[in-house]
Design a protein around this motif. Sequence first.
Motif, PDB file in Angstrom:
ATOM      1  N   PRO A   4      29.543  73.993 -21.021  1.00 29.86           N
ATOM      2  CA  PRO A   4      28.988  72.703 -20.595  1.00 29.86           C
ATOM      3  C   PRO A   4      27.566  72.462 -21.091  1.00 29.86           C
ATOM      4  O   PRO A   4      27.175  71.320 -21.334  1.00 29.86           O
ATOM      5  CB  PRO A   4      29.034  72.788 -19.062  1.00 29.86           C
ATOM      6  N   THR A   5      26.779  73.538 -21.242  1.00 26.59           N
ATOM      7  CA  THR A   5      25.412  73.379 -21.742  1.00 26.59           C
ATOM      8  C   THR A   5      25.424  72.817 -23.151  1.00 26.59           C
ATOM      9  O   THR A   5      24.610  71.948 -23.500  1.00 26.59           O
ATOM     10  CB  THR A   5      24.682  74.736 -21.729  1.00 26.59           C
ATOM     11  N   ALA A   8      26.462  69.185 -23.080  1.00 28.53           N
ATOM     12  CA  ALA A   8      25.319  68.365 -22.673  1.00 28.53           C
ATOM     13  C   ALA A   8      24.364  68.164 -23.851  1.00 28.53           C
ATOM     14  O   ALA A   8      23.759  67.092 -23.997  1.00 28.53           O
ATOM     15  CB  ALA A   8      24.590  69.015 -21.507  1.00 28.53           C
ATOM     16  N   ALA A  12      23.213  64.588 -25.424  1.00 29.84           N
ATOM     17  CA  ALA A  12      21.793  64.256 -25.554  1.00 29.84           C
ATOM     18  C   ALA A  12      21.446  63.809 -26.964  1.00 29.84           C
ATOM     19  O   ALA A  12      20.691  62.850 -27.160  1.00 29.84           O
ATOM     20  CB  ALA A  12      20.936  65.466 -25.151  1.00 29.84           C
ATOM     21  N   LEU A  26      15.795  67.751 -23.003  1.00 32.34           N
ATOM     22  CA  LEU A  26      16.457  68.866 -22.319  1.00 32.34           C
ATOM     23  C   LEU A  26      15.533  70.038 -22.037  1.00 32.34           C
ATOM     24  O   LEU A  26      15.911  70.974 -21.341  1.00 32.34           O
ATOM     25  CB  LEU A  26      17.644  69.350 -23.159  1.00 32.34           C
ATOM     26  N   ARG A  70      31.503  63.783 -22.073  1.00 30.94           N
ATOM     27  CA  ARG A  70      30.974  62.966 -20.978  1.00 30.94           C
ATOM     28  C   ARG A  70      31.884  63.037 -19.762  1.00 30.94           C
ATOM     29  O   ARG A  70      31.409  63.096 -18.615  1.00 30.94           O
ATOM     30  CB  ARG A  70      30.811  61.526 -21.448  1.00 30.94           C
ATOM     31  N   LEU A  73      31.325  66.497 -18.091  1.00 35.80           N
ATOM     32  CA  LEU A  73      30.050  66.578 -17.394  1.00 35.80           C
ATOM     33  C   LEU A  73      30.047  65.701 -16.147  1.00 35.80           C
ATOM     34  O   LEU A  73      29.472  66.074 -15.116  1.00 35.80           O
ATOM     35  CB  LEU A  73      28.907  66.178 -18.338  1.00 35.80           C
ATOM     36  N   ASP A  77      29.448  67.008 -12.365  1.00 34.59           N
ATOM     37  CA  ASP A  77      28.474  66.399 -11.471  1.00 34.59           C
ATOM     38  C   ASP A  77      29.131  65.963 -10.167  1.00 34.59           C
ATOM     39  O   ASP A  77      28.554  66.120  -9.079  1.00 34.59           O
ATOM     40  CB  ASP A  77      27.814  65.194 -12.144  1.00 34.59           C
ATOM     41  N   SER A 113      19.061  67.274 -13.562  1.00 34.03           N
ATOM     42  CA  SER A 113      20.337  67.881 -13.186  1.00 34.03           C
ATOM     43  C   SER A 113      20.509  67.868 -11.667  1.00 34.03           C
ATOM     44  O   SER A 113      21.595  67.591 -11.148  1.00 34.03           O
ATOM     45  CB  SER A 113      20.421  69.320 -13.701  1.00 34.03           C
ATOM     46  N   ARG A 116      21.370  64.315 -10.511  1.00 32.58           N
ATOM     47  CA  ARG A 116      22.756  63.930 -10.794  1.00 32.58           C
ATOM     48  C   ARG A 116      23.709  64.549  -9.769  1.00 32.58           C
ATOM     49  O   ARG A 116      24.680  63.920  -9.348  1.00 32.58           O
ATOM     50  CB  ARG A 116      23.159  64.372 -12.206  1.00 32.58           C
TER      51      ARG A 116
END
Length: 304
Positions: A4-5, A8, A12, A26, A70, A73, A77, A113, A116
């Motif tokens: 996931p990092t 992300a 970005a 970030l 998206r 993520l 969230d 983060s 969110r």
Amino acid sequence: MYDPTRLAALVAVAEAGSITRAADRLGYTAPALSQQLAKLEREAGAALLVRHHRGARLTAAGELLLVRARRVLDELDLARHELARLTGLSGGRLRVGTFETAGTHLLPPALSSFRRAHPDVELSVTEFVPPQEMTAVALGEVDLALTHEYVPGEAVPVPDGVRLEPLLTEELVLVTAPGHALSAGTGRLALSELAGQPLVSMAPANPNRRAVEAALAAAGASVAVRCESPGYGVVCALVSAGMGVAVVPEMMAVGAVTPLGMRRLDPPELRRTISVASRSGSGTPAADTLRALLHGAFARKPAS
């Protein structure tokens, strides 16, 4: 399975239009973020980005993965938010202390983060000059705080009831005006090479200034402080304008808003350790969650 990092990071870059701007958002360096994107491309088995003189754009494969990234993520969230309601993070307030550099370069991604995942928690951020934020934690004025300590330097006593956990250690580096002879090389620069250079420095009581001047003196490099400023941002701006050279934490050099030359020093003994301070054994769910986010972010961050 995609990290996931890294997903992300792709999002970005798509939103910022360049790796450099995405890295700033970030809290990464641009090379570190490029490494994450390269790993994602290896996982995907396809080129995801095309770099150009203005920045970077996504390939067809990158656009396809972006849509899924998206969604992933957003689902993560949503899961954090739903779990927060079960653990008492559906309201309340989180008070955070920070110092200037961390408040500019490190804290925003972690708070983003947190926001969110826990949009109902009220956030407040107060800036301190270390080690004042540790006192604020001890007195209950803030729930947790980012602080720093220079190595070598004077040990800062930790107040009773405060827990201090290191997050990262960064080198202090030389910054110069663009094109300065001392920033021309690629290897480390011996401290003795700074002899006779005009120095732009922090205020006399600043622990970094004392550590830098002691290291220069030990290396036989006598320098004349030409200009003093209480903040690294102004120090970097003065250096960029040709007022002299300075020794500053690496993230200040990388994130400076004015153009600078940069050179690592030899020996690499001048460092700054950034830590998170919190109350021992009495943290709130919100403070514990932000601490975990900070530790997770720095654990994932590659060495620059």
